[in-house]
Design an enzyme around this catalytic site. Structure first.
Site, PDB file in Angstrom:
ATOM      1  N   GLU A  25       0.915  -1.302   0.028  1.00 19.82           N
ATOM      2  CA  GLU A  25      -0.301   0.038   0.040  1.00 19.82           C
ATOM      3  C   GLU A  25       1.023   1.170   0.171  1.00 19.82           C
ATOM      4  O   GLU A  25       1.922   1.399   0.851  1.00 19.82           O
ATOM      5  CB  GLU A  25      -1.037  -0.081   1.404  1.00 19.82           C
ATOM      6  CG  GLU A  25      -1.996   1.171   1.331  1.00 19.82           C
ATOM      7  CD  GLU A  25      -2.795   1.252   2.732  1.00 19.82           C
ATOM      8  OE1 GLU A  25      -2.675   0.069   3.395  1.00 19.82           O
ATOM      9  OE2 GLU A  25      -3.323   2.250   3.031  1.00 19.82           O
TER      10      GLU A  25
ATOM     11  N   ASP B  42      -5.462   9.647   9.657  1.00 20.07           N
ATOM     12  CA  ASP B  42      -4.103   9.370   9.816  1.00 20.07           C
ATOM     13  C   ASP B  42      -3.517   9.870  11.519  1.00 20.07           C
ATOM     14  O   ASP B  42      -3.851  10.726  11.686  1.00 20.07           O
ATOM     15  CB  ASP B  42      -3.226   9.841   8.886  1.00 20.07           C
ATOM     16  CG  ASP B  42      -3.217   9.389   7.564  1.00 20.07           C
ATOM     17  OD1 ASP B  42      -3.665   8.043   7.303  1.00 20.07           O
ATOM     18  OD2 ASP B  42      -3.260   9.847   6.457  1.00 20.07           O
TER      19      ASP B  42
END
Lengths: 385, 264
Positions: B54, B65
């Site tokens: 990824e 995040d």
């Protein structure tokens, strides 16, 4: 200004662009708000708090001397006289009551200038909730007084050190934090932005500004409705609330953005902080840091309903510079004895510039929403003297 | 309309085949542009036993995040990373495992869904994860991705209702990305106890591989996660090392420890 569609859109703007983890929380807030807003008891409780606690209705004050100097009739909707010093308290009392109704014990919020943070800390204290307020480090430094106020009120203020350390980063951080505590905390968003239902819900909680002003203008003005309705726009909550009272009239609606954060005037379509709207961005689509003397307008985006009103041509969005804003603060202070917040002074600055021109012809009547008072900005103003 | 030259290894067939052969799947995450030689870390991951990789295309307003990936994204953005540089860098990379790009919807939508999907496919990317694009809004991108030969991998969360879990499982392509906990990305001391049952529930809805991600920080976490899921995604634990100066050889060594734990 209607209810957004089932998908939370105002035209092509708005929506719900959040991680899957937050989808149920957004749906829960929407359901709770729809239920509460249809409940006469909830509306009665909120109205009572707005009256006996927040000091509503706020007056409309004719700006007598300024009107004579400019050749236009200026009325000021005095949100600076609301408890905690700005319009933010209207929305926060609504959302805090909703949080209690939903069984939440904690409010989380983001703040730029600190006014929404102070309002959140205030409502939390009033209703026995705890409050965590995310604030960019840069904003904490220039709005130290509001940081102190929040802490006195019992709120935890969390410094955000990522990115540009301003409101956009505080908003991202608050959203990230919300994921971790959706079962016990209620995210109290401070403007007409975020995922559906927030832009709509916050506008409805701020509609009281426009509704009162409409009735007050009817009493003050021979024509009942002003020719122009002007308000500053960062995310755009005071403008949305004000415009909601006049959207069905012939009044021209004017939103005034900071030149350094002009999402509509200088930006493009963007998807961030849960919705699709306009934001300033670079050639690669990265969101730019806004630059404004007013921390509350130091936000690179704008609420989605404003983007829609812009595309419809129902409202127009203009910009003023920091220099014009400082001049407007002094002018209003000296001509009317009212020290406006730097944010609110954007609206005044545009009227000062446009009065007597084709944009705002002599003899017009103008309602300006003074969204907040300027005490918090004393340090900023002293530094630039 | 021009036909896109699809290159690279397909996500779903590759992962299914490996899963069906009894292998637990390992997908490391690397932030694009985090350092000058970031693509060498991709090679290191592949050589050390990754089943897919990824790649994060950084956005200035990341809503899922945690601090480590934010720091990596900030560093990458300061180095001028963009969709354009990502595509250019990836044209020099050819690996035997599929490449998957993770980014936010704004960066996909502003360029046009079809154009971005075609460009990614042409650069050898065969999977896409857009964590702020919920199921309710994803139909147009699902269509554009499918047309370009890219698997749009959907994200499931512990808070998803049973009906949503079922729909996510049915509409996802490549694999289902199951978020372990109500959290952002980031290293954690323990894997949530509920992750296993949740992965097992998802597997009842689909024959696609189900991979657990967020908070998988150690070889033990990886092994524990893969007991109920088909595999794991490991991001922050690897990016923390790269931010601290780990080179490709160090990345390979860390990925090897994860691989070993999964194969044990």
């Amino acid at each position: 200004m209607r209810e957004p569609g089932a998908n939370g859109r105002f035209g092509e703007f708005g929506g719900r662009f959040v991680p899957e983890s937050l989808i149920p929380a957004c749906a829960e807030v929407e359901e709770a708000f729809r239920d509460a807003w249809a409940d006469a008891g909830f509306r009665r409780d909120l109205d009572r708090l707005l009256t006996v606690y927040a000091g509503r209705p706020t007056p409309v004050t004719p700006a007598w001397r300024l009107s004579a100097e400019l050749g236009v009739d200026v009325l000021l909707k005095r949100e600076d006289l609301a408890h905690t010093g700005s319009h933010k308290i209207n929305n926060v009392l609504g959302q805090a009551l909703l949080a209690v109704r939903m069984g939440r014990t904690r409010l989380i919020a983001e703040t730029g200038a600190g006014q929404h943070g102070v309002a959140t800390a205030t409502a939390a204290a009033l209703l026995g909730l705890s409050a965590t307020v995310f604030m960019g480090g840069k904003d904490m430094a220039r709005q130290a007084l509001n940081v102190h106020r929040m802490r006195l009120l019992g709120a935890e203020v969390v410094e955000v050190t990522s990115g540009s350390r301003t409101l956009k980063d505080a908003t991202s951080e608050a959203m990230r934090h919300w994921v971790t505590c959706v079962d016990e905390a209620y995210y109290c968003i401070g403007s007409v932005m975020g995922p559906h239902p927030y832009p709509w819900m916050v506008r409805e909680f701020q509609r009281v500004i426009g509704a009162e002003a409409r009735a007050q203008c009817a009493a003050e003005l021979p024509k009942a409705v002003p020719d122009y309705v002007v308000a500053c726009v960062g995310g755009g909550s005071n403008a949305a609330g004000t415009f909601a009272g006049f959207a069905d009239t012939g009044a021209q609606l004017v939103g005034v953005e900071a030149a350094g954060g002009a999402a509509i005037s200088n930006g493009g379509v963007a998807i961030m902080h849960g919705h699709r709207s306009y934001a300033i961005q670079d050639a690669d689509g990265q969101i730019l840091e806004a630059e404004s003397i007013a921390a509350g307008l130091d936000y690179p985006g704008i609420g989605p309903e404003h983007a829609h009103l812009h595309e419809l041509g129902r409202a127009r969005y203009v910009t003023v510079t920091d220099g014009e804003v400082v001049d407007a603060v002094k002018r209003l202070a000296r001509s009317e004895g009212i020290l406006p917040a730097l944010e609110s002074a954007h609206a005044v600055a545009w009227v000062l510039r446009a009065a007597g021109t084709a944009e705002l012809p002599a003899g017009s009547t103008v309602l300006i929403t003074l969204s907040g008072r300027g005490d918090k900005d004393s340090n900023s103003l002293m530094e630039i003297q | 309309m021009t036909t896109t030259a699809v290159t690279g290894v397909p996500v779903e067939t590759h992962l299914r085949a490996r899963r069906d052969a009894g292998r637990k799947l390992l997908v490391p995450y690397v932030t694009a542009g985090v350092c000058e030689n970031w693509t060498e870390h991709l090679h290191a991951c592949a050589e050390a036993g990754a089943d897919a990789i990824e790649i994060g295309l950084p956005f200035s307003e990341p809503t899922v995040d945690g601090p480590t990936v934010q720091e990596a994204s900030d560093r990458a953005l300061h180095r001028g990373t963009s969709l354009r540089t990502l595509l250019a860098d990836l044209r020099t990379v050819r690996l035997a495992v599929p490449l998957i790009v993770m980014t936010y919807y704004h960066l996909v939508a502003r360029e046009g869904l079809a154009a971005v999907c075609a460009a990614l496919a042409e650069a050898g990317v065969r999977g896409l994860i857009v964590p702020d694009l919920p199921l309710d809004e994803s139909a147009a991108l699902e269509q554009a991705a499918a047309a370009a030969g890219i698997d749009l991998i959907l994200v499931a969360a512990p808070s998803s209702s049973p009906a949503r879990l079922r729909e996510i499982a049915q509409r996802s392509r490549g694999f289902v990305y199951a978020v372990t906990a109500m959290a952002t990305t980031g290293e954690r001391t323990a894997l949530p106890a509920t992750a296993g049952a949740y992965a097992a529930t998802l597997k009842q809805h689909t024959d696609l591989p189900v991979l657990l991600g967020f908070g998988i920080s150690t070889p033990d976490h990886a092994a524990a996660g893969a007991r109920s899921a088909d595999g794991v995604v490991v991001g922050s634990a690897l990016m923390r090392r790269i931010l601290d100066g780990a080179g490709p050889a160090d990345t390979a060594a860390f990925v090897t420890t994860l691989r070993t734990a999964l194969d044990r």
